[in-house]
Scaffold this active site. Structure first.
Site, PDB file in Angstrom:
ATOM      1  N   GLU A 144       3.802   8.476  -3.891  1.00  0.00           N
ATOM      2  CA  GLU A 144       3.747   7.754  -5.166  1.00  0.00           C
ATOM      3  C   GLU A 144       2.380   8.008  -5.767  1.00  0.00           C
ATOM      4  O   GLU A 144       1.369   8.003  -5.054  1.00  0.00           O
ATOM      5  CB  GLU A 144       3.949   6.246  -4.957  1.00  0.00           C
ATOM      6  CG  GLU A 144       3.776   5.415  -6.229  1.00  0.00           C
ATOM      7  CD  GLU A 144       3.920   3.912  -5.979  1.00  0.00           C
ATOM      8  OE1 GLU A 144       4.796   3.535  -5.173  1.00  0.00           O
ATOM      9  OE2 GLU A 144       3.151   3.132  -6.563  1.00  0.00           O
ATOM     10  N   GLU A 149      -2.962   1.113 -12.964  1.00  0.00           N
ATOM     11  CA  GLU A 149      -2.451  -0.233 -12.751  1.00  0.00           C
ATOM     12  C   GLU A 149      -3.519  -1.210 -13.212  1.00  0.00           C
ATOM     13  O   GLU A 149      -4.716  -0.983 -12.993  1.00  0.00           O
ATOM     14  CB  GLU A 149      -2.130  -0.484 -11.281  1.00  0.00           C
ATOM     15  CG  GLU A 149      -0.920   0.272 -10.768  1.00  0.00           C
ATOM     16  CD  GLU A 149      -0.617  -0.063  -9.319  1.00  0.00           C
ATOM     17  OE1 GLU A 149       0.359  -0.791  -9.069  1.00  0.00           O
ATOM     18  OE2 GLU A 149      -1.358   0.406  -8.448  1.00  0.00           O
TER      19      GLU A 149
END
Length: 628
Positions: A144, A149
């Protein structure tokens, strides 16, 4: 063997614009300027994750994702993802998660997104990537990549992270945080980007490089070694953008969190590297550093685990709450109602920690004895320990950091299959994170209440960790007796577990292409005997009670004859077969029958004798199974 790679609108070399002096050339994107979401580029994840077996999307998130215009739309030249506080399908919040899966995916390149995100406790905006196909296994063995974020409660900070390793819960991650400049927050528009090349990923905010990662690994279920570097980040990934509410990352909203709020994306642009060739993937090397001040250095016997016989008490060190357990700790997830009693017990004149588990909890870490140790960056270590249990169980063991480093994994995870007899286990690793005086050797015993004993734990520094090509090869879970028959696991060169030998006047060179993952052997000079060039795998368990089926794919530049043998350590032939190769591609299947052996031999060798061949021979998908 190169595992299957999904190609969904991915850009191929023939589709590129002609190379120019521009370092990056745009090949895909969306400017969100036409007032309507382009269904040829974007699709949606819906529900709260229940439909894909991940309630709360695996993170205890509170929102229900929809594709309603209230939650996702194009507006004023932006893609708008709006989180709302409302009752919907049994949940208290709604939002959206939009992705390119099945429509666009790409391996390597520059991915650039200009976006703003909401602030407020419980908001979790994310721009990230997942593999188009889980070639190496479930999350996070196939990787991933988190481009950005944000924490709603930390408006000046964002993070970029990669997830990799084995399947959950034995996965690892590595990341970095970035503080926005000049008092800006995530609510301001910023340009978030990664530049992804073979063996390296670089993170940028507003053009400023803040993180470079080149150290990761992937190990698929049932494999004896890691996938060859740079797996898992050598496959196509698709893009995801979402705005979550609540969950593990930033916690849940509080009374001051305002709704609705939106994440806005001005554009998404994807580029191909055209100003030069992509870099070659080279596994990183890490220099050895000194131990930190006040580190718990190796004792006289070299052990970095203090008090491994559970006999020591230290003032103000309460250990695991019982006498004799200084330098150790016991984590119990009391909030889940877990409970474990520990005591020290003599077994065969050794002192073992007995862990009597009353409530095992819902996580592997719910019951976790820990040895507290000091590690230095770049140094190599070997962890060994003994264990047994009342009955067969699994125990996950690894070396990690504490809360201050996000519980980072310092070693691979070992899934120890513990039985009612004492066995020894081993984990070799290199410390690749910053030095840590509060590292933990974790013995994760949660989710299973079987009483377990742990003893003779040793952590010692070693000079290096050589790859053991000739390890005794227990058949793989699929029954294959050959390790790395696809030339795609272990060391980056693809040759782990194999030896290519030449003698006499024969000359041969070889390589494994990083993309195709086939063994290519160029025979520059033939030998007088077939035995002058040999491809050998050692340590294969062979039994006289079975026939064995061998299969492989081969491509030969000439008609050739190859003798394939199963032999013992000294070269005594148990069985042999001669294969005639045609010019071109073939799939070969043959059977070794009535082997000339009386007892099982765990040290058998599989030998391809190529000394009489000429030209180029490519091998792939080598498999050896017992006949049914």
């Amino acid at each position: 063997m190169k595992k299957e790679s999904g190609v969904h609108a991915a850009v191929k070399k023939d589709d590129h614009q002609k190379p120019t002096k521009e370092m990056w050339t745009k090949v895909w994107g969306d400017e969100f300027n036409d007032g309507q979401i382009d269904s040829s580029k974007w699709t949606f994840d819906l529900t709260n994750g229940h439909s894909v077996g991940l309630p709360g999307w695996g993170n205890n998130e509170l929102q229900y994702y929809t594709n309603r215009v209230e939650n996702v739309r194009e507006e004023d030249g932006n893609l708008v993802i709006e989180a709302r506080k409302e009752e919907y399908e049994g949940f208290g919040y709604t939002s959206a998660r939009i992705k390119t899966k099945g429509l666009f995916s790409k391996k390597y390149g520059k991915f650039e997104i200009r976006a703003s995100a909401p602030t407020g406790k419980g908001y979790w905006p994310a721009i990230w990537m997942l593999p188009e196909k889980n070639v190496y296994g479930g999350w996070a063995a196939s990787g991933e990549i988190d481009i950005m974020e944000g924490w709603g409660s930390k408006p000046h900070t964002i993070a970029g992270t990669i997830h990799y390793g084995q399947e959950w819960p034995n996965n690892g991650y590595s990341g970095a945080e970035y503080e926005l400049k000049d008092g800006k927050t995530i609510e301001d528009f910023h340009t978030y980007a990664i530049e992804w090349e073979p063996g390296e990923i670089r993170w940028y905010v507003d053009g400023e490089l803040y993180s470079t990662k080149n150290d990761w690994y992937s190990q698929s279920p049932g494999q004896p070694a890691n996938n060859a570097y740079p797996a898992p980040f050598d496959e196509e990934f698709h893009l995801i953008m979402n705005l979550a509410v609540g969950g593990n990352f930033d916690g849940n909203p509080d009374e001051n969190t305002m709704f609705p709020k939106s994440m806005k994306i001005d554009y998404v642009r994807v580029y191909e590297l055209t100003g030069r060739e992509y870099r070659e993937p080279v596994p990183p090397t890490i220099a050895k550093e000194d131990y930190l001040p006040d580190a718990k250095l190796a004792q006289e016997d070299g052990n970095l685990i203090y008090n491994n016989r559970f006999t020591e008490d230290v003032e103000e060190d309460y250990g695991m709450g019982i006498p004799g357990t200084a330098h150790w700790a016991l984590y119990e997830e009391w909030g889940a109602g877990n409970n474990a009693n520990v005591l020290v017990e003599d077994i065969n004149n050794d002192r073992f920690l007995k862990v009597d588990i009353k409530n095992a909890g819902w996580q592997v870490y719910s019951v976790q004895p820990q040895a507290i140790v000091s590690l230095a960056k770049g140094r190599f270590y070997k962890l060994t320990f003994d264990a047994k249990a009342e009955e067969v169980r699994k125990m996950i063991v690894k070396v990690t950091g504490g809360a201050s480093v996000g519980y980072a994994s310092y070693s691979p995870s070992l899934v120890a299959h513990v039985t009612d007899e004492i066995q020894r286990y081993e984990i070799p690793f290199q410390m690749k994170h910053d030095s840590d005086n509060a590292a933990r050797v974790e013995f994760n015993l949660g989710t299973n209440s079987t009483t377990t004993w742990i003893g003779n734990a040793r952590l010692e520094e070693v000079e290096s960790i050589p790859f053991n090509h000739d390890v005794l090869k227990t058949p793989l879970p699929n029954g294959n007796h050959v390790y790395n028959g696809g030339f795609d696991i272990g060391e980056a060169n693809g040759m782990s577990y194999w030896h290519l030998l030449n003698s006499g006047k024969a000359v041969v060179s070889s390589n494994v292409d990083a993309e195709e993952r086939k063994l290519k052997m160029d025979i520059e000079k033939r030998g007088k005997h077939a035995s002058e060039i040999q491809l050998v795998q050692r340590g294969i368990l062979i039994s006289p009670d079975h026939d064995y089926n061998l299969s492989f794919d081969v491509q030969s530049s000439h008609k050739n004859e190859v003798e394939i043998q199963i032999v013992n350590q000294e070269g005594k032939v148990y069985g042999k077969e001669v294969v005639k190769l045609v010019k071109g591609e073939q799939h070969i299947e043959l059977t070794f029958k009535e082997l000339a052996m009386n007892v099982s031999d765990p040290y058998s060798q599989l030998v391809f004798q190529l000394g009489n061949s000429k030209g180029t021979i490519e091998l792939d998908n080598i498999q050896l199974y017992k006949s049914l």
